[in-house]
Write a protein that holds these residues in place. Sequence first.
Motif, PDB file in Angstrom:
ATOM      1  N   ASP A 215     125.302  30.672  23.450  1.00 62.44           N
ATOM      2  CA  ASP A 215     124.199  30.296  22.562  1.00 62.44           C
ATOM      3  C   ASP A 215     123.507  28.997  22.953  1.00 62.44           C
ATOM      4  OD1 ASP A 215     124.892  32.533  21.085  1.00 62.44           O
ATOM      5  OD2 ASP A 215     126.187  31.409  19.711  1.00 62.44           O
ATOM      6  N   GLY A 216     124.057  28.284  23.936  1.00 59.53           N
ATOM      7  CA  GLY A 216     123.512  26.980  24.282  1.00 59.53           C
ATOM      8  C   GLY A 216     122.204  27.026  25.059  1.00 59.53           C
ATOM      9  N   ASP A 217     121.466  25.935  24.971  1.00 65.30           N
ATOM     10  CA  ASP A 217     120.192  25.769  25.680  1.00 65.30           C
ATOM     11  C   ASP A 217     120.425  24.775  26.820  1.00 65.30           C
ATOM     12  OD1 ASP A 217     117.666  25.074  26.601  1.00 65.30           O
ATOM     13  OD2 ASP A 217     116.756  25.067  24.609  1.00 65.30           O
ATOM     14  N   TRP A 218     120.541  25.293  28.050  1.00 64.86           N
ATOM     15  CA  TRP A 218     120.861  24.440  29.187  1.00 64.86           C
ATOM     16  C   TRP A 218     119.742  23.461  29.505  1.00 64.86           C
ATOM     17  CZ3 TRP A 218     125.322  23.296  31.296  1.00 64.86           C
ATOM     18  CH2 TRP A 218     126.402  24.172  31.109  1.00 64.86           C
ATOM     19  N   GLY A 219     118.492  23.912  29.377  1.00 64.71           N
ATOM     20  CA  GLY A 219     117.371  23.016  29.650  1.00 64.71           C
ATOM     21  C   GLY A 219     117.371  21.820  28.725  1.00 64.71           C
TER      22      GLY A 219
ATOM     23  N   TRP B 173     121.151  14.994  28.617  1.00 65.23           N
ATOM     24  CA  TRP B 173     122.066  14.313  29.528  1.00 65.23           C
ATOM     25  C   TRP B 173     121.349  13.214  30.309  1.00 65.23           C
ATOM     26  CZ3 TRP B 173     122.729  13.390  34.754  1.00 65.23           C
ATOM     27  CH2 TRP B 173     124.009  12.969  35.142  1.00 65.23           C
ATOM     28  N   GLN B 174     120.103  13.441  30.614  1.00 65.90           N
ATOM     29  CA  GLN B 174     119.337  12.473  31.399  1.00 65.90           C
ATOM     30  C   GLN B 174     118.801  11.320  30.568  1.00 65.90           C
ATOM     31  OE1 GLN B 174     116.423  15.159  33.046  1.00 65.90           O
ATOM     32  NE2 GLN B 174     117.588  15.457  34.953  1.00 65.90           N
ATOM     33  N   THR B 175     118.731  11.503  29.260  1.00 61.43           N
ATOM     34  CA  THR B 175     118.059  10.493  28.430  1.00 61.43           C
ATOM     35  C   THR B 175     118.928   9.911  27.319  1.00 61.43           C
ATOM     36  OG1 THR B 175     117.180  12.229  26.965  1.00 61.43           O
ATOM     37  CG2 THR B 175     115.807  11.560  28.834  1.00 61.43           C
ATOM     38  N   ASN B 176     120.062  10.515  27.026  1.00 62.66           N
ATOM     39  CA  ASN B 176     120.873  10.106  25.878  1.00 62.66           C
ATOM     40  C   ASN B 176     122.228   9.594  26.354  1.00 62.66           C
ATOM     41  OD1 ASN B 176     122.795  10.325  23.612  1.00 62.66           O
ATOM     42  ND2 ASN B 176     121.078  11.234  22.510  1.00 62.66           N
ATOM     43  N   ARG B 177     122.528   8.342  26.076  1.00 63.22           N
ATOM     44  CA  ARG B 177     123.784   7.738  26.544  1.00 63.22           C
ATOM     45  C   ARG B 177     125.002   8.474  26.008  1.00 63.22           C
ATOM     46  NH1 ARG B 177     124.606   1.399  25.961  1.00 63.22           N
ATOM     47  NH2 ARG B 177     123.138   1.530  27.712  1.00 63.22           N
ATOM     48  N   PHE B 178     124.997   8.839  24.741  1.00 63.77           N
ATOM     49  CA  PHE B 178     126.144   9.506  24.135  1.00 63.77           C
ATOM     50  C   PHE B 178     126.463  10.819  24.846  1.00 63.77           C
ATOM     51  CE2 PHE B 178     127.515  12.644  20.855  1.00 63.77           C
ATOM     52  CZ  PHE B 178     128.816  12.189  20.716  1.00 63.77           C
ATOM     53  N   ILE B 179     125.437  11.645  25.056  1.00 61.13           N
ATOM     54  CA  ILE B 179     125.638  12.930  25.723  1.00 61.13           C
ATOM     55  C   ILE B 179     126.049  12.718  27.173  1.00 61.13           C
ATOM     56  CG2 ILE B 179     124.592  15.131  26.348  1.00 61.13           C
ATOM     57  CD1 ILE B 179     124.921  14.727  23.359  1.00 61.13           C
ATOM     58  N   ASN B 180     125.434  11.762  27.832  1.00 61.17           N
ATOM     59  CA  ASN B 180     125.705  11.494  29.241  1.00 61.17           C
ATOM     60  C   ASN B 180     127.139  11.036  29.446  1.00 61.17           C
ATOM     61  OD1 ASN B 180     125.780   9.427  31.640  1.00 61.17           O
ATOM     62  ND2 ASN B 180     123.986  10.704  32.033  1.00 61.17           N
ATOM     63  N   VAL B 181     127.557  10.030  28.693  1.00 59.74           N
ATOM     64  CA  VAL B 181     128.897   9.471  28.866  1.00 59.74           C
ATOM     65  C   VAL B 181     129.962  10.464  28.410  1.00 59.74           C
ATOM     66  CG1 VAL B 181     130.465   7.628  28.132  1.00 59.74           C
ATOM     67  CG2 VAL B 181     128.080   7.092  28.711  1.00 59.74           C
TER      68      VAL B 181
END
Length: 224
Positions: free
Chosen positions: A139-143, A149-157
């Motif tokens: 169900d996830g949206d990879w885009g 991931w490129q713009t959000n520190r929480f998601i990235n880390v």
Amino acid sequence: MVRKISFSLLWLGFTIYAFFLAPPEQPGTFELIKNLSTMQWEGVNPLVIALFNLMGIWPLIYSAVVLIDGRGQKIPAWLFAIASFAVGAFALLPYLAIREPNNQFIGKKNTLLKLLDSRMTGVVLTVATAILVTYGLRDGDWGNFVQQWQTNRFINVMSLDFCLLCILFPTLLRDDMARRGWKNPQFFWLIALIPLFGPLIYLSVRPPLEEVVIESISQQPAAN
């Protein structure tokens, strides 16, 4: 010494990246974490939901090894295991740097260790993980995830933390197998090279840990 320095440098590098080099923290991050924690998932990318919950599975996987490994360490392993539920690899890397090789288990298993040592625990975690991964991939949206991931520190880390936990598990695996008298290099590499599900398979099939009790024998003073 090389091992200790390597883990220490890895922890330092990850910390510097997380606080100074990762994408900036976005407004609403605290609200996102609160919603993820309270299962208010409406409007949240299922990939983020799955990843966040898998970061709760990983500390349980590590606890099933670290708390047993800690029985022979000079440091209280439970402190690092508990902290890993909040900060993941940030807590486990210092333990890996400080711990000494330990291929023996001495003493009896308490209730918690019996639960963590149970194959059923591994099976339950495997089923829960399979559900989360299937949900995220289906169900996830990879885009959208890549953009976050490129713009959000929480998601990235959090994503990099997940990858580190996948990579670090084999550093504890060899000693855990040795404590169980399980010498199987082929199986070791099979588990080590399969991310996430490798450790789960290991917890589901590893032999139970045998309790070894060493009785202290009081020495009588020699007669004059």
